[in-house]
Design an enzyme around this catalytic site. Structure first.
Site, mmCIF file in Angstrom:
data_model
loop_
_atom_site.group_PDB
_atom_site.id
_atom_site.type_symbol
_atom_site.label_atom_id
_atom_site.label_comp_id
_atom_site.label_asym_id
_atom_site.label_seq_id
_atom_site.Cartn_x
_atom_site.Cartn_y
_atom_site.Cartn_z
ATOM 1 N N ARG A 160 20.824 5.327 -0.249
ATOM 2 C CA ARG A 160 21.457 4.232 0.165
ATOM 3 C C ARG A 160 21.721 3.735 -1.009
ATOM 4 N NH1 ARG A 160 21.083 -1.831 0.730
ATOM 5 N NH2 ARG A 160 23.312 -2.516 1.465
ATOM 6 N N HIS A 174 28.738 -4.405 -2.617
ATOM 7 C CA HIS A 174 27.622 -4.729 -3.342
ATOM 8 C C HIS A 174 27.716 -5.258 -4.303
ATOM 9 C CE1 HIS A 174 22.846 -4.150 -3.728
ATOM 10 N NE2 HIS A 174 23.180 -4.998 -4.212
ATOM 11 N N GLU A 193 24.881 -7.799 1.276
ATOM 12 C CA GLU A 193 24.429 -9.810 0.720
ATOM 13 C C GLU A 193 25.117 -11.248 1.106
ATOM 14 O OE1 GLU A 193 21.060 -9.950 -1.873
ATOM 15 O OE2 GLU A 193 19.849 -8.357 -0.698
ATOM 16 N N ASN A 197 18.042 -7.179 4.539
ATOM 17 C CA ASN A 197 16.681 -6.972 2.923
ATOM 18 C C ASN A 197 15.963 -7.879 2.929
ATOM 19 O OD1 ASN A 197 19.161 -5.538 2.764
ATOM 20 N ND2 ASN A 197 20.320 -5.760 0.686
ATOM 21 N N TYR A 207 12.834 -9.882 1.616
ATOM 22 C CA TYR A 207 11.891 -10.060 -0.361
ATOM 23 C C TYR A 207 10.873 -10.910 -0.091
ATOM 24 C CZ TYR A 207 15.044 -6.861 -2.352
ATOM 25 O OH TYR A 207 15.776 -5.707 -2.846
ATOM 26 N N GLU A 260 16.960 -3.452 1.787
ATOM 27 C CA GLU A 260 16.549 -3.599 0.929
ATOM 28 C C GLU A 260 14.489 -3.596 1.550
ATOM 29 O OE1 GLU A 260 18.184 -5.516 -2.021
ATOM 30 O OE2 GLU A 260 20.228 -4.637 -1.060
HETATM 31 O O1 LIG Z 1 16.782 -8.908 -5.936
HETATM 32 C C1 LIG Z 1 16.469 -7.345 -5.751
HETATM 33 C C2 LIG Z 1 17.677 -7.067 -5.217
HETATM 34 N N1 LIG Z 1 18.139 -7.647 -3.570
HETATM 35 N N2 LIG Z 1 18.764 -7.463 -3.334
HETATM 36 C C3 LIG Z 1 19.951 -7.528 -4.131
HETATM 37 C C4 LIG Z 1 19.831 -5.965 -5.269
HETATM 38 O O2 LIG Z 1 20.891 -6.022 -5.772
HETATM 39 C C5 LIG Z 1 18.938 -6.675 -5.803
HETATM 40 O O3 LIG Z 1 18.462 -5.994 -7.460
#
Ligand SMILES: OC[C@H]1NNC[C@@H](O)[C@@H]1O
Length: 457
Positions: A77, A119, A164, A290, A292, A364
């Site tokens: 991706r 992005h 995002e 995504n 985290y 992600e």
């Molecule tokens: O912070 C880590 C990742 N989070 N999502 C978007 C990505 O561009 C970032 O690097």
């Protein structure tokens, strides 16, 4: 040896984005993006770092694809640089040629390309014309999608429209931590809607013929710090802005009433025009997630903030005043984000249960940790453990009926981590920025084995 197999055809991938790895920001007709401008503005990025060179992926893409293939991943991706493809609003064949070469190289290596159109690197001239707060930007995005579909649609079948949108809207226009670095909640709520409108206009274009498309919001598990009414309401507000605003719009074609009410003081109701929600909630083939970490939310304003920049910033949460974030006692990564694989299972089962059924990808997931090179090797056992625990959560979610179709580790290689510059390393592959040497970490070799055997031990 696999004891926890994943479904046949599960996509095992790695992810990156254009501005974070490509470099060559003036090559072959590329125009300027808001991140070029932002990163070159003093005080916006740690140590004044920028993406001018980054990982030099624009010239080293063939080496990088060969490394991906040698590791054993089956999908990649990446994102397309809008200002490389349509600088000043005109089609730049030099930019398209790069992505044609990249897609061909991936396909020749047996790696399936998944391309994200946005992005965060908006062409600067569109920001100068109003940026995402301006409705016209959504229509320019649809024009860009048509150019991309025409030029790359014979090679790329899997598309993500926006990555995002919460970050682009609320970090870009409310807190100022991200490009274009503005601090206006009124502009941020307009941007959030127009990013979703851009998705709604572009998805049908990308889905023509054999194209498959979705969006990739960043979702968090959200918990109140206590069961007090104030903490419960604080968690409701954050869950509303972070998750339900995007999930309801994309999967139900409507915004949650409580969030619309919270955003009313910022003029939100004037933004939505007739027909917008039908477009935004239009058909998609999958949804990227995504993930985290978890937000643990307190109504006490003396708590912490979720670090999204090394610099002091304004709140990215319009309408959620007197909200702070507390640690729930879990281990944290180098970003200060709590490690909570249970939160991923929670988010996946929630989306599967509460929303109309749609195939899901983890677009992600990964972790920054401080890496140490010892005799040319990097034993990143913490990152490996983070990914293993989150893959176990994916396996459990699939067993619970979640239609999860793939997982993309963030990130293939260390890269430009926005306001933090190159100091935060998320890569499965280490990058020595002095020499551009790539070195697979222990997590890369482990992940490649998991990919090849399609399951966890
Ligand atoms: O912070 C880590 C990742 N989070 N999502 C978007 C990505 O561009 C970032 O690097």
């Amino acid at each position: 040896m696999t004891t926890r197999g994943f479904p046949e055809g599960f996509a095992w991938g790695v992810a990156t984005s254009a501005y974070q790895i490509e470099g060559s920001t003036a090559a072959d007709g590329r125009g300027t993006s808001i991140w070029d401008t932002f990163a070159h503005t003093p005080g916006r990025v740690l140590n004044g770092e920028n993406g001018d060179v980054a990982n030099d992926h624009y010239t080293r893409y063939a080496e990088d694809v060969a490394l991906m293939a040698s590791l054993g991943v089956g999908a990649y991706r990446f994102s397309l640089s809008w200002p490389r493809i349509m600088p000043g609003g005109t089609v730049n064949q030099g930019g398209l040629d790069f992505y044609r070469r990249l897609a061909d190289t991936l396909l020749e290596a047996g790696i399936t390309p998944y391309a994200t159109l946005y992005h965060w690197d908006l062409p600067q001239e569109l920001e100068d014309a109003g940026g995402w707060p301006a409705r016209d930007t959504a229509y320019r995005f649809a024009d860009y999608a048509a150019v991309v579909r025409e030029a790359l649609g014979d090679r790329v079948k899997h598309w993500f429209t926006v990555n995002e949108p919460w970050c682009s809207a609320f970090l870009g226009y409310a807190s100022g931590d991200h490009a274009p670095g503005l601090r206006s909640p009124e502009l941020a709520v307009r941007a959030a809607h127009h990013l979703l409108l851009a998705h709604g206009l572009a998805a049908p274009v990308l889905r023509e013929g054999d194209g498959l498309a979705g969006a990739a919001p960043n979702l968090y598990a959200v918990s109140p710090a206590s069961d007090s009414e104030l903490d419960l309401d604080a968690a409701r507000r954050i869950d509303g802005l972070q998750n339900r605003f995007f999930l309801d719009a994309l999967l139900r074609g409507s915004y949650p009433e409580d969030v619309v009410r919270d955003l009313a003081p910022f003029g939100f109701e004037d933004v939505v025009q007739a027909g917008d929600m039908e477009l935004i909630g239009g058909p998609i083939d999958f949804l990227g997630v995504n993930y985290y970490s978890r937000h643990t939310v307190s109504a006490e304003s003396d708590g912490g903030v979720v670090a999204t920049s090394p610099f002091a910033s304004a709140s990215p949460w319009p309408g959620a005043s007197h909200v702070s974030f507390v640690h729930g006692g879990r281990p944290v990564t180098d970003m200060g984000w709590e490690v909570d694989p249970g939160g991923l299972h929670e988010i996946l089962t929630r989306v599967a249960k509460e929303y109309p059924s749609v195939p899901l990808y983890i677009t992600e997931n990964g972790a920054a940790y401080v890496d140490t090179v010892v005799d040319g090797e990097i034993d990143d056992h913490e990152r490996l453990s983070y990914i293993e625990a989150h893959l176990a959560a994916c396996h459990d979610a699939i067993a619970d009926g979640v239609p999860l179709k793939g997982y993309f580790a963030w990130s293939f290689m260390d890269n430009f981590e926005w306001g933090w510059g190159y100091g935060k390393r998320f890569g499965l592959v280490h990058v020595d920025y002095e020499t551009q040497k790539r070195t697979p970490k222990s997590s890369a070799r482990w992940y490649g084995q998991i990919s090849r055997q399609n399951g966890l031990p």
